[in-house]
Structures are given as C-alpha cells and as structure tokens.
Design a protein around this motif. Sequence first.
Motif, PDB file in Angstrom:
ATOM      1  N   SER A   9     -10.696  23.996  25.635  1.00  0.00           N
ATOM      2  CA  SER A   9      -9.419  24.147  24.938  1.00  0.00           C
ATOM      3  C   SER A   9      -9.430  25.315  23.964  1.00  0.00           C
ATOM      4  CB  SER A   9      -9.061  22.858  24.193  1.00  0.00           C
ATOM      5  OG  SER A   9     -10.004  22.580  23.182  1.00  0.00           O
ATOM      6  N   ASN A  10     -10.620  25.838  23.675  1.00  0.00           N
ATOM      7  CA  ASN A  10     -10.730  27.021  22.822  1.00  0.00           C
ATOM      8  C   ASN A  10     -10.891  28.303  23.635  1.00  0.00           C
ATOM      9  OD1 ASN A  10     -10.978  26.575  19.665  1.00  0.00           O
ATOM     10  ND2 ASN A  10     -11.840  24.777  20.658  1.00  0.00           N
ATOM     11  N   GLY A  11     -10.654  28.201  24.936  1.00  0.00           N
ATOM     12  CA  GLY A  11     -10.623  29.393  25.774  1.00  0.00           C
ATOM     13  C   GLY A  11     -11.977  29.970  26.130  1.00  0.00           C
ATOM     14  N   PHE A  22      -0.419  11.427  23.496  1.00  0.00           N
ATOM     15  CA  PHE A  22      -0.144  11.892  24.860  1.00  0.00           C
ATOM     16  C   PHE A  22       1.278  11.542  25.290  1.00  0.00           C
ATOM     17  CE2 PHE A  22      -4.875  11.931  25.517  1.00  0.00           C
ATOM     18  CZ  PHE A  22      -4.952  13.284  25.809  1.00  0.00           C
ATOM     19  N   PHE A  23       1.780  10.414  24.807  1.00  0.00           N
ATOM     20  CA  PHE A  23       3.158  10.031  25.117  1.00  0.00           C
ATOM     21  C   PHE A  23       4.134  11.058  24.538  1.00  0.00           C
ATOM     22  CE2 PHE A  23       7.102   7.845  23.876  1.00  0.00           C
ATOM     23  CZ  PHE A  23       7.526   7.407  25.125  1.00  0.00           C
ATOM     24  N   VAL A  24       3.893  11.420  23.282  1.00  0.00           N
ATOM     25  CA  VAL A  24       4.742  12.432  22.637  1.00  0.00           C
ATOM     26  C   VAL A  24       4.615  13.767  23.362  1.00  0.00           C
ATOM     27  CG1 VAL A  24       5.114  13.761  20.521  1.00  0.00           C
ATOM     28  CG2 VAL A  24       4.659  11.306  20.391  1.00  0.00           C
ATOM     29  N   LEU A  25       3.379  14.105  23.742  1.00  0.00           N
ATOM     30  CA  LEU A  25       3.144  15.355  24.465  1.00  0.00           C
ATOM     31  C   LEU A  25       3.899  15.378  25.787  1.00  0.00           C
ATOM     32  CD1 LEU A  25       1.524  18.044  24.581  1.00  0.00           C
ATOM     33  CD2 LEU A  25      -0.270  16.786  25.789  1.00  0.00           C
ATOM     34  N   LYS A  50      -7.834  19.530  21.637  1.00  0.00           N
ATOM     35  CA  LYS A  50      -8.744  19.965  20.578  1.00  0.00           C
ATOM     36  C   LYS A  50      -8.704  19.000  19.397  1.00  0.00           C
ATOM     37  CE  LYS A  50      -9.722  23.998  17.664  1.00  0.00           C
ATOM     38  NZ  LYS A  50      -9.306  25.386  17.335  1.00  0.00           N
ATOM     39  N   TYR A  51      -7.512  18.550  19.042  1.00  0.00           N
ATOM     40  CA  TYR A  51      -7.364  17.634  17.910  1.00  0.00           C
ATOM     41  C   TYR A  51      -7.985  16.274  18.219  1.00  0.00           C
ATOM     42  CZ  TYR A  51      -5.180  14.539  14.506  1.00  0.00           C
ATOM     43  OH  TYR A  51      -4.971  13.596  13.532  1.00  0.00           O
ATOM     44  N   ILE A  52      -7.726  15.760  19.413  1.00  0.00           N
ATOM     45  CA  ILE A  52      -8.230  14.433  19.777  1.00  0.00           C
ATOM     46  C   ILE A  52      -9.753  14.427  19.851  1.00  0.00           C
ATOM     47  CG2 ILE A  52      -8.358  12.766  21.678  1.00  0.00           C
ATOM     48  CD1 ILE A  52      -5.419  13.287  22.206  1.00  0.00           C
ATOM     49  N   VAL A  53     -10.313  15.483  20.447  1.00  0.00           N
ATOM     50  CA  VAL A  53     -11.767  15.557  20.579  1.00  0.00           C
ATOM     51  C   VAL A  53     -12.434  15.728  19.214  1.00  0.00           C
ATOM     52  CG1 VAL A  53     -13.646  16.986  21.452  1.00  0.00           C
ATOM     53  CG2 VAL A  53     -11.743  16.413  22.944  1.00  0.00           C
ATOM     54  N   MET A  86      -0.694  21.333  24.795  1.00  0.00           N
ATOM     55  CA  MET A  86      -1.693  20.472  25.425  1.00  0.00           C
ATOM     56  C   MET A  86      -3.102  20.825  24.946  1.00  0.00           C
ATOM     57  SD  MET A  86      -2.317  19.938  29.517  1.00  0.00           S
ATOM     58  CE  MET A  86      -2.705  21.685  29.738  1.00  0.00           C
ATOM     59  N   LEU A  87      -3.389  22.118  24.860  1.00  0.00           N
ATOM     60  CA  LEU A  87      -4.712  22.547  24.410  1.00  0.00           C
ATOM     61  C   LEU A  87      -4.968  22.130  22.966  1.00  0.00           C
ATOM     62  CD1 LEU A  87      -4.917  26.134  25.964  1.00  0.00           C
ATOM     63  CD2 LEU A  87      -5.977  24.034  26.787  1.00  0.00           C
TER      64      LEU A  87
END
Length: 252
Positions: free
Chosen positions: A24-26, A146-149, A130-133, A125-126
């Motif tokens: 997610s950080n490319g 994820f629902f909001v996303l 990143k935030y969840i991890v 999404m990225l």
Amino acid sequence: MPGKTELSTKSREFLEDLRVYLFSNGKNSDDIQDIVEELEVHLMEAEKEGKSVEKIIGHSPKEYMEQLSNELAADYKSWFKYVMLIILGSFSFSLANDLFEGTLSYSVLELIGHVVLGVIFIFGMLMTFKYIVGNKLSKWKELSIFFVLGIIPIGLFVGLTYINRAVETPMIYFGTAGTILTAVITVVFLIAVSWWAKTWVLPIVLTMLLLPEYLFRLTAMVQETQMILSTVASFGGIGVYMFIDSKMNKAS
C-alpha cells in the motif's frame, strides 16, 4: 523427514500485515517478497528459541513496518500499471453492460469522471489498508471501515450520473465500427488481465452479472419477473462458481 515448522498465528499475521503495508506504500512486489521470505526464516528460528515477534524486530510492528517502508524505494512504474489496470478493469464492467444496449456514446464529463473516481477509490483503498494494518482494530471496526469504503464509490458514481445529466458536455459517439472495436478490445483486455492474474474470476463474474439479464430481456416475461430471475441467476451462478473454485483450490 521432519515436517516443515509452522509459524505461530501472530507471526503469520505480522508477515501478511507487513506485505499489505509495504504494498500500500507503493513498494516493488519482488522486494516485498524477498523481505517477507527472509523475515519468515528469522521468525521460524526465533520461535524455536521461544522469542516473540517484537523481540526479533526490535520495535513495535507498526514502527518496524514504517522503518522498512522508508528504506525501500517506491516503485512508481509498477504502481502506474496497477492503477491503470484497476481503472480499466472497473470501467470494463460499465462498458460491457453498455455494449448490450447498442452503439456506445459517452460524454466527456462521464469519461473524465470515471477516471477521477477510479483514482480516488484506489488511493482511498490503499490508505484504508495502510491504516488497518498499522492499527490493530477489532473485526467490527474493520468491517465498518470496509463498508464505508464500498459505499463511498457507489455514492460518487451515482452523483456522477446525476451531474452528467444536469451538466451538458460534448458527446463522443463510437458508431457501429467503434463499438465493435471497443468490444473486441474489452474482451482481449479481460482475457489478458485474467491470464496475467492467473484467475478467470473477472470475466466469469462479469458474464454472470450481465448475460442472464440480457437473455431474460429477450423473453416475453414481465419486467419485474425478468429482474428477479436474472438476479437469482446471476448471484446463483457466481455462488456456484465460487463453490467449485474453492473445491478445486482445496483439491490442489
């Protein structure tokens, strides 16, 4: 011959989180794979000695991920490829549905809007991954995020539809030849992406979503019946495919 040592659940989760965080950080996928494999070996050896993940990495998991991310160069070329694939892949769903309606035509606003919203969704999404991890959240919080996303892009696309109706911009008409050419390119693109990803889920799901509706339109059934049966056929077909696919994966 002794069996392969299994990592603890905590170590496996850390490696998966690390993979997602770096991705997610490319960062380059090959570099990520090398780091994960090397770290997996170290974790296996450490667990044999009774050491924890924190003991091995010398930091909190989040700090270690950030440190690794800062040390690795960003792979902008690969990320541009992924972004384009995702945008074209998402647009192919709309395009495939429109192909059943006849010759294609789009406004400039509609085309630009699809690209912009696709980019917004990708980076959203990225940032979400990143935030969840990086922050240990409960399953309910993860599901809520994820629902909001998932809801936000739908709202944005609905908004784009209304704006497109309200704001007049130049139209691009593909004509018969252009529509046929676009259909061929779309099919080739879907096949190429599926071959590259080593999964046929994209064209199969797309076919299941669109073909039943098209076929039921050709019948003399009332519209409500067509919608109900096509929905049942679509999601039923997708469910059958997923069931068969999971069985085949387990067998292999």
